[in-house]
Design a protein around this motif. Structure first.
Motif, PDB file in Angstrom:
ATOM      1  N   GLN A 354       0.673  -1.169   0.016  1.00  0.00           N
ATOM      2  CA  GLN A 354      -0.026   0.052   0.119  1.00  0.00           C
ATOM      3  C   GLN A 354       0.860   1.238   0.118  1.00  0.00           C
ATOM      4  N   TYR A 355       1.895   1.296   0.818  1.00  0.00           N
ATOM      5  CA  TYR A 355       2.790   2.322   0.903  1.00  0.00           C
ATOM      6  C   TYR A 355       3.437   2.643  -0.532  1.00  0.00           C
ATOM      7  N   VAL A 356       3.861   1.553  -1.173  1.00  0.00           N
ATOM      8  CA  VAL A 356       4.692   1.860  -2.522  1.00  0.00           C
ATOM      9  C   VAL A 356       3.502   2.239  -3.496  1.00  0.00           C
ATOM     10  N   MET A 357       2.505   1.749  -3.307  1.00  0.00           N
ATOM     11  CA  MET A 357       1.291   2.082  -4.434  1.00  0.00           C
ATOM     12  C   MET A 357       0.985   3.348  -4.479  1.00  0.00           C
ATOM     13  N   LEU A 358       0.861   3.988  -3.197  1.00  0.00           N
ATOM     14  CA  LEU A 358       0.310   5.401  -2.890  1.00  0.00           C
ATOM     15  C   LEU A 358       1.428   6.322  -3.199  1.00  0.00           C
ATOM     16  N   ASN A 359       2.540   6.003  -3.224  1.00  0.00           N
ATOM     17  CA  ASN A 359       3.913   6.823  -3.601  1.00  0.00           C
ATOM     18  C   ASN A 359       4.361   6.596  -5.011  1.00  0.00           C
ATOM     19  N   ASN A 360       3.828   5.720  -5.712  1.00  0.00           N
ATOM     20  CA  ASN A 360       4.071   5.494  -7.108  1.00  0.00           C
ATOM     21  C   ASN A 360       3.043   5.376  -8.165  1.00  0.00           C
ATOM     22  N   ASP A 361       1.952   6.184  -8.045  1.00  0.00           N
ATOM     23  CA  ASP A 361       0.961   6.076  -8.751  1.00  0.00           C
ATOM     24  C   ASP A 361       0.337   4.893  -9.244  1.00  0.00           C
ATOM     25  N   MET A 362       0.152   4.095  -8.034  1.00  0.00           N
ATOM     26  CA  MET A 362      -0.517   2.865  -7.917  1.00  0.00           C
ATOM     27  C   MET A 362       0.479   1.835  -8.772  1.00  0.00           C
ATOM     28  N   GLN A 363       1.656   2.163  -8.910  1.00  0.00           N
ATOM     29  CA  GLN A 363       2.525   1.107  -9.969  1.00  0.00           C
ATOM     30  C   GLN A 363       3.322   0.229  -8.500  1.00  0.00           C
ATOM     31  N   LEU A 364       3.767  -1.002  -8.956  1.00  0.00           N
ATOM     32  CA  LEU A 364       4.771  -1.726  -7.912  1.00  0.00           C
ATOM     33  C   LEU A 364       5.912  -1.995  -8.582  1.00  0.00           C
ATOM     34  N   PRO A 365       6.892  -1.057  -8.680  1.00  0.00           N
ATOM     35  CA  PRO A 365       8.075  -1.402  -9.271  1.00  0.00           C
ATOM     36  C   PRO A 365       8.964  -2.543  -8.238  1.00  0.00           C
ATOM     37  N   LYS A 366       9.330  -3.560  -9.034  1.00  0.00           N
ATOM     38  CA  LYS A 366       9.799  -4.828  -8.157  1.00  0.00           C
ATOM     39  C   LYS A 366      11.222  -4.369  -7.405  1.00  0.00           C
ATOM     40  N   SER A 367      12.127  -3.908  -8.016  1.00  0.00           N
ATOM     41  CA  SER A 367      13.360  -3.494  -7.641  1.00  0.00           C
ATOM     42  C   SER A 367      12.975  -2.726  -6.181  1.00  0.00           C
ATOM     43  N   TYR A 368      12.138  -1.805  -6.247  1.00  0.00           N
ATOM     44  CA  TYR A 368      11.963  -0.603  -5.208  1.00  0.00           C
ATOM     45  C   TYR A 368      11.405  -1.430  -4.083  1.00  0.00           C
ATOM     46  N   ILE A 369      10.115  -2.405  -4.313  1.00  0.00           N
ATOM     47  CA  ILE A 369       9.716  -3.126  -3.160  1.00  0.00           C
ATOM     48  C   ILE A 369      10.677  -4.051  -2.735  1.00  0.00           C
ATOM     49  N   GLN A 370      11.727  -4.930  -3.303  1.00  0.00           N
ATOM     50  CA  GLN A 370      12.711  -5.528  -2.696  1.00  0.00           C
ATOM     51  C   GLN A 370      13.637  -4.785  -1.967  1.00  0.00           C
ATOM     52  N   GLU A 371      13.818  -3.620  -2.400  1.00  0.00           N
ATOM     53  CA  GLU A 371      14.560  -2.777  -1.364  1.00  0.00           C
ATOM     54  C   GLU A 371      14.121  -2.549  -0.074  1.00  0.00           C
ATOM     55  N   ILE A 372      12.938  -2.250  -0.290  1.00  0.00           N
ATOM     56  CA  ILE A 372      12.052  -1.837   1.184  1.00  0.00           C
ATOM     57  C   ILE A 372      12.015  -3.182   1.967  1.00  0.00           C
ATOM     58  N   ALA A 373      11.701  -3.948   1.367  1.00  0.00           N
ATOM     59  CA  ALA A 373      11.281  -5.386   2.038  1.00  0.00           C
ATOM     60  C   ALA A 373      12.491  -5.790   2.584  1.00  0.00           C
ATOM     61  N   SER A 374      13.613  -5.669   1.958  1.00  0.00           N
ATOM     62  CA  SER A 374      14.995  -6.012   2.897  1.00  0.00           C
ATOM     63  C   SER A 374      15.264  -5.218   4.099  1.00  0.00           C
ATOM     64  N   ASN A 375      15.089  -3.791   3.846  1.00  0.00           N
ATOM     65  CA  ASN A 375      15.223  -2.960   4.866  1.00  0.00           C
ATOM     66  C   ASN A 375      14.260  -3.388   6.293  1.00  0.00           C
ATOM     67  N   TRP A 376      13.104  -3.589   5.901  1.00  0.00           N
ATOM     68  CA  TRP A 376      11.976  -3.862   6.926  1.00  0.00           C
ATOM     69  C   TRP A 376      12.500  -5.183   7.574  1.00  0.00           C
ATOM     70  N   LYS A 377      12.925  -6.257   6.938  1.00  0.00           N
ATOM     71  CA  LYS A 377      13.281  -7.317   7.429  1.00  0.00           C
ATOM     72  C   LYS A 377      14.389  -7.132   8.453  1.00  0.00           C
ATOM     73  N   LYS A 378      15.455  -6.293   7.952  1.00  0.00           N
ATOM     74  CA  LYS A 378      16.336  -6.005   9.035  1.00  0.00           C
ATOM     75  C   LYS A 378      15.910  -5.265  10.160  1.00  0.00           C
ATOM     76  N   LYS A 379      14.945  -4.555   9.978  1.00  0.00           N
ATOM     77  CA  LYS A 379      14.321  -3.703  11.339  1.00  0.00           C
ATOM     78  C   LYS A 379      13.562  -4.882  12.203  1.00  0.00           C
ATOM     79  N   GLU A 380      13.145  -5.866  11.848  1.00  0.00           N
ATOM     80  CA  GLU A 380      12.465  -7.090  12.371  1.00  0.00           C
ATOM     81  C   GLU A 380      11.122  -6.654  12.577  1.00  0.00           C
ATOM     82  N   LEU A 381      10.287  -6.008  11.394  1.00  0.00           N
ATOM     83  CA  LEU A 381       8.866  -5.660  11.801  1.00  0.00           C
ATOM     84  C   LEU A 381       8.109  -6.826  11.705  1.00  0.00           C
TER      85      LEU A 381
END
Length: 473
Positions: A354-381
């Motif tokens: 939802q965060y990515v879609m709202l900030n990218n005109d409802m698009q889901l760029p794969k590399s951008y999502i993977q980068e955020i996911a990797s960061n969130w995993k490190k933060k143990e969300l």
């Protein structure tokens, strides 16, 4: 019995497979030759694949991540193939819901014997529709065994008591065992189909035919034919009357032929085909969840229930409700990659998307999502609520950074203007400006200069005219 609407499979959900006996060569032939044309190779492949997990310890379960990874399919496609296997009667599914996950048990049913298959009106007709007449006869002939004519022979087989002594005492302990019984093929399950037998009985009685001729086996056949060919009790009455023997019994073979002829006349000699449902409507509970998925929470109570919904909803379902369309295959694979590789919970992935879609005109760029996911995993969300508050902090930090950047740009602009005002103006520019100002103030000098310029121009034109005349001569 569980309905598909009663549960949803998640990648982390464990499963076990139960199959008492391995398939015989003949059963494999039935699967490959007779059932594959009906439900497809992918469904048969899932059946064979699940058999490797059969009879493992209940304490040693396998998660659905393994199925997704090894079969290279998403859970939606897996569930669709399982639907086909369940509908054809080859698999039974059981589920036990817990607080953390749902535990599934898949029971693999033995395929029907060739005789069962060809005697089943629904299976045989659907196969005939899928393959041409010549191929159907070839398949049927393949399973027909040439039996030797023994009418001129006398059987001399010895029985058990002819060879062995009968024991004088029985031992109950020996007879007790825990060996599971093989689940035999029961045919296509039509328990939820209602056929009005009471009306049929009444119609038959009008022709002085007793309802007792409709035995339990006949009920099953009548229900199958009614579903297969869409026959009403009135129509079934006529078919039964045509199928009665001289002993006032129903000839099952004749009833099948009459039903097939009845359908062929109404449908220009075409037989019914096996078609999947494509217009399955969501249940009222599912509709309510879709509304809650797309509505923004306002009160603390709404936020609490919204977080719970995010944590329990599959990201694919969430994405479908947000975009109001089925996610693409690439999007499904991307989501499953996040679940398998990053091991992120549903709630975290839902907030991320939802965060990515709202900030990218409802698009889901794969590399951008993977980068955020990797960061969130490190933060143990670990939950939707944690991910939501993390996004809020990110937005706050981003806003502060932009404000600071704008202030720096404004200060730099003011500083540039101050520096420009303190620069030393070159002497030649001052003199030039002085001459311009002095020229503007001394108009007579300007007029005199203009007269001199006009005189020079006139003399130059006169010289040109004389030159042209010389050239003409």
């Amino acid at each position: 019995m569980f309905n598909q609407d009663d549960f949803g499979i998640r990648p982390q959900d464990p499963f076990n497979v139960f199959q008492p006996d391995k398939l015989s060569v003949t059963q494999l032939e039935v699967l490959n030759r007779l059932i594959t044309p009906l439900i497809g190779t992918q469904a048969i492949g899932v059946y064979h694949y699940l058999s490797q997990f059969a009879n493992s310890s209940v304490n040693h379960s396998t998660s659905h991540y393994v199925i997704m990874s090894e079969l290279k399919i998403n859970l939606g496609d897996f569930r669709e193939e399982m639907n086909r296997l369940e509908a054809i009667g080859l698999i039974k599914t059981y589920v036990k819901h817990g607080k953390e996950n749902s535990h599934f048990v898949y029971e693999l049913i033995q395929p029907p014997t060739p005789k069962q298959f060809f005697n089943d009106p629904m299976l045989s007709v659907y196969l005939y529709k899928e393959v041409d007449k010549k191929r159907f006869q070839e398949l049927k002939h393949y399973f027909e065994r040439q039996q030797m004519d023994l009418s001129n022979y006398q059987e001399v087989t010895r029985n058990f008591t002819d060879v062995f002594k009968v024991p004088n005492q029985a031992f109950d302990a020996i007879q007790k065992n825990d060996i599971p019984q093989t689940a035999s093929y029961k045919g296509i399950n039509l328990d939820r189909v209602h056929f009005d037998f009471e009306t049929l009985y009444q119609l038959l009685s009008n022709h002085f035919v007793s309802s007792e001729i409709v035995e339990e086996q006949a009920k099953g056949l009548i229900t199958q034919l009614a579903v297969l060919y869409g026959i009403t009790p009135e129509g079934m009455k006529g078919l039964i009357l045509k199928s009665l023997t001289s002993g006032q019994r129903i000839s099952y073979e004749e009833l099948r032929k009459q039903a097939r002829s009845f359908y062929a006349i109404e449908h220009e000699n075409q037989l019914p085909a096996l078609e999947s449902k494509v217009d399955i409507q969501p249940s009222p509970v599912q509709k309510q969840e879709v509304v809650e998925l797309t509505q923004a929470p306002q009160t603390p109570e709404e936020f609490e229930s919204w977080f719970e919904l995010m944590d329990s909803t599959s990201p694919i379902d969430m994405l479908a409700s947000w975009s109001k369309s089925e996610p693409t295959l690439k999007q499904k694979y991307m989501i499953e990659d996040l679940m398998v590789r990053e091991q992120l919970p549903f709630g975290v992935i839902n907030i991320l998307l939802q965060y990515v879609m709202l900030n990218n005109d409802m698009q889901l760029p794969k590399s951008y999502i993977q980068e955020i996911a990797s960061n969130w995993k490190k933060k143990e969300l670990a939950s939707a609520e944690q991910a939501y508050h993390h996004v809020k902090e990110m937005k706050k930090a981003e806003k502060q950074r932009k404000t600071k950047q704008n202030n720096n740009q404004r200060n730099f602009k003011n500083y540039g203007q101050q520096v420009a005002s303190k620069e030393i103006t070159p002497e030649w520019l001052i003199r030039g400006d002085h001459k311009k100002r002095r020229g503007k103030q001394n108009k007579p000098q300007t007029d005199s200069g203009d007269q001199s310029l006009a005189q020079d121009r006139a003399e130059f034109l006169k010289h040109l005219n004389e030159t042209w005349k010389e050239d003409d001569e």
